[in-house]
Structures are given as C-alpha cells and as structure tokens.
Design an enzyme around this catalytic site. Structure first.
Site, mmCIF file in Angstrom:
data_model
loop_
_atom_site.group_PDB
_atom_site.id
_atom_site.type_symbol
_atom_site.label_atom_id
_atom_site.label_comp_id
_atom_site.label_asym_id
_atom_site.label_seq_id
_atom_site.Cartn_x
_atom_site.Cartn_y
_atom_site.Cartn_z
ATOM 1 N N ASP A 187 -7.452 -11.155 -4.420
ATOM 2 C CA ASP A 187 -7.254 -9.710 -4.432
ATOM 3 C C ASP A 187 -5.871 -9.437 -3.857
ATOM 4 O O ASP A 187 -5.629 -9.631 -2.667
ATOM 5 C CB ASP A 187 -8.341 -9.042 -3.590
ATOM 6 C CG ASP A 187 -8.156 -7.533 -3.447
ATOM 7 O OD1 ASP A 187 -7.163 -6.993 -3.973
ATOM 8 O OD2 ASP A 187 -9.008 -6.899 -2.786
ATOM 9 N N LYS A 210 -1.526 1.097 -4.611
ATOM 10 C CA LYS A 210 -0.937 0.714 -3.329
ATOM 11 C C LYS A 210 0.582 0.635 -3.391
ATOM 12 O O LYS A 210 1.258 0.841 -2.395
ATOM 13 C CB LYS A 210 -1.496 -0.640 -2.868
ATOM 14 C CG LYS A 210 -3.009 -0.695 -2.732
ATOM 15 C CD LYS A 210 -3.510 0.232 -1.647
ATOM 16 C CE LYS A 210 -5.012 0.062 -1.462
ATOM 17 N NZ LYS A 210 -5.549 0.977 -0.440
ATOM 18 N N TRP A 265 -11.947 -5.723 3.440
ATOM 19 C CA TRP A 265 -12.107 -5.763 1.987
ATOM 20 C C TRP A 265 -12.721 -7.072 1.512
ATOM 21 O O TRP A 265 -13.587 -7.079 0.628
ATOM 22 C CB TRP A 265 -10.767 -5.496 1.306
ATOM 23 C CG TRP A 265 -10.333 -4.075 1.480
ATOM 24 C CD1 TRP A 265 -9.275 -3.604 2.201
ATOM 25 C CD2 TRP A 265 -10.994 -2.907 0.960
ATOM 26 N NE1 TRP A 265 -9.237 -2.234 2.157
ATOM 27 C CE2 TRP A 265 -10.268 -1.776 1.401
ATOM 28 C CE3 TRP A 265 -12.120 -2.712 0.162
ATOM 29 C CZ2 TRP A 265 -10.638 -0.472 1.072
ATOM 30 C CZ3 TRP A 265 -12.493 -1.409 -0.160
ATOM 31 C CH2 TRP A 265 -11.749 -0.308 0.287
#
Length: 369
Positions: free
Chosen positions: A203, A228, A116
């Site tokens: 993040d 998530k 990511w």
C-alpha cells in the site's frame, strides 16, 4: 475572507493541489480540450477519454520505470476497497495454484506497522478463506509498548513458509511511520527475508509519486489512492504484475470466494480500466499533476526536494524537543517524509499552537486521534 494565496494547506489527504492545476482543471470542466463538452459530460468510452487514460498510464509507467509485465489500472474504492480486493484476488490465485490446500492451511502474511496495515489485516480476517499471520507488530517494539512508532528490527519478523502473499503499508499516514527507501537500511523492507515466489503487496497510498519505489520489480502489486499526493479523492491506482490476473470464476469453482466483477484485477486489466465508468475527473487532475511533475524534473528532483523538507522539519522538531517544547512520536530511522507526528508539551499548548497557526493561514494541521 482569505484568498488562496494566503493559505498554506497541510492536509494529509485530500492534499493540497497546485493552483495552476486547479485552474486548468476548471477549464476542462467547461470545455475539455476544445471538444465543447465538459470532461464530466464526456463518455468514458469516447476517443478523448481513452487518450487521457493511456497518457495517464504512460506518465506513471515512465516516471516509476514500471516494467512491461505489469498492468497499470485505474479504479475506485480507495485503500479500504483494496483491503478486500487484495484478499479476494490473491486467494483466488493461490487456490488455482494450490487446489488441495485447505483454508486452515492457507496463510496470508501481514506486516503491521500502523493503523492502516492493522485495518488491512483485520479485513483479511473478516473475509476468511485463510489464516492471517501477523509477521511483526510495531507496537511490540514501541517506546510505550502500545503505539505504532517504529519499523521493527528485521530479526523479529516471522514470515510463514509459503503464504499466499505478503502485505505491508509503505507509509502509515496516521502514525507517521515509513519504511526507509535506502538499500541496506535497518528500516527498509526486508526483501531478502521473503520467498521470491510469494507475491508481495504494498500500500503506497500516502507516499505515491513522492520518490522512486525501491525494488518495484520485487512487488506483485502496488496500489495507491491518488488523494494523498497527485489528485482529488476517488481514484485508486493499481500496478499489477501479469501473473496476478487470474480467472477468479475458475477459482470459485474450486471453493474460493466469488469476487465482485469490478474488483477482479483481470477485468480491470482486460478492459483497460473501462469496464465501468472510472473516476474521470480525478484521473484528469492526476494527469495534469503528473505532466507538471515530469516537466519539472521528474521523481528524482521531487525526491531531493522532499528530502530537504523532511530534514528541515525534523531538525526543527528535534531542537524543539531538546527544549522541552514538543514530543516527537516516531523513533529515529522510521520517521515519515510525508506525515510528521508530534505532540506539544504542556496543558493547552496544542490548542494554542493550532490557533496561532490558523491565524497565520496554516490550515489542517490538527492530526488524527
């Protein structure tokens, strides 16, 4: 057909949600808090939804201890949307502060520890407006030289002297790599190596509200996708320090890239996240989850529960590895509490494991490839 009680959902995201929360949310779809109208039928400018938005913000602010000089905003687009929004907003800020710096001199620092953060750095390169400096790449220090399996040693990091911002991903979902939240750990983020005047962006999508955020006040921006841990997909949560709320139109007149109005952090903050219709149902479910969390002891209690689960799981995997049954992919100290990555040893072993797990009601165990 199995009932919900027969299933254990291991989905990394969208993640499992408590049955009691889904039952309460279902009621709100039909009749939201005795309005006689379902939540998804209400105007986002209604008094009722305004109350929900403020309460959701207060639950996050209280449990994470977010200071008053930060705005909490709710938007859409997920982490991938923020890959772009971060670059556009932070470069606009840097342009206003440094109007005479050329794009060739303007630098964005990216810490690449997994898939990511790698994608985020690639989006920054694609958008331009400055150069991308990869501070460190975890693959260089991996067991194979190719995989993301570690938080690299701090003495290998190479920050730029005065970047527009520093970016890192706290937990890499696909690779199972996570920064330590223990102060002084070799795998903790090295705030001591950064310039305090440079904004730090993190993040936190796949670990948000799983434990307290270390040194939150040292961050300029923290963002997370709700799916998530705390709600359905569609909601992105931003914790934005006030100095990032800049006039991007003024920056554009100086040569910065124009920023789409719904990506402008100042627009989100000034409108109370209501400039356009926000993701109302994911916000409602997230509010229910965070209220339940607060009433169950808050983040400290959840942190201890997550620590126990991670310890039990990795102790079991380590024993299995000693017996030659599995191969744990991440190096000690860098293992994620949220996403354990391992491989089964032997031809056909993984498929046999997944089929056995499925038969016992263990769903969504198969990892990314």
């Amino acid at each position: 057909m199995p009932e919900r009680v027969d299933i254990v959902n291991f989905g990394a995201g969208p993640s499992a949600l408590p049955t009691s929360i889904l039952e309460e949310a279902a009621k709100g779809l039909l009749n939201y808090r005795n309005t006689g109208i379902g939540l998804t039928e209400l105007s986002h400018r209604s008094k009722e939804f305004g109350t929900l938005t403020k309460h959701l913000e207060s639950l996050i602010r209280e449990q994470l201890e977010v200071p008053s000089n930060y705005h909490i905003a709710f938007t859409q687009g997920g982490g991938s949307g923020q890959f772009s929004a971060v670059v556009l907003n932070l470069l606009a800020r840097h342009r206003l502060l440094n109007p005479n710096v050329t794009d060739e001199e303007r630098v964005m620092d990216y810490v690449v520890t997994g898939s990511w953060s790698k994608k985020a750095s690639e989006e920054a390169k694609r958008l331009g407006g400055g150069k991308v400096n990869v501070v460190v790449d975890g693959r260089t220090y991996s067991k194979t030289g190719k995989a993301f399996d570690n938080i690299p040693p701090h003495d290998k990091w190479a920050f730029s002297p005065k970047p527009a911002f520093v970016y890192y991903c706290e937990n890499e979902t696909v690779d199972g790599v996570q920064f330590s939240h223990e102060e002084g750990s070799a795998q903790a983020f090295p705030f001591h190596l950064t310039d305090p005047s440079v904004p730090i962006v993190a993040d936190y999508s796949s670990s948000f509200m799983s434990r307290p955020i270390p040194r939150l006040k040292d961050h300029a921006l923290i963002y997370a996708g709700a799916q998530k841990n705390i709600g359905p997909s569609g909601l992105t949560i931003l914790i934005i320090r006030d100095d990032l709320l800049v006039d991007t139109d003024a920056a554009a007149k100086l040569g910065a890239a124009p920023v789409p109005i719904t990506l402008v952090y100042k627009t989100l903050a000034d409108s109370g996240s209501l400039y356009n219709t926000p993701p109302m149902f994911p916000m409602y479910v997230s509010e229910l989850v965070l209220e339940r969390m607060k009433n169950s002891g808050g983040l400290q209690r959840l942190e201890e529960a997550n620590r126990r689960k991670a310890t039990l799981l990795y102790d079991t995997l380590d024993e299995a590895e000693k017996k030659g049954l599995v191969k744990v992919k991440v190096q000690p100290g860098s293992k994620s509490w949220m996403n354990a990555t391992f491989e089964l040893v032997g031809e056909g072993a993984e498929q046999k494991f997944l089929e056995g797990a499925e038969a016992k009601g263990f769903k969504q165990l198969k990892g990314h490839r």
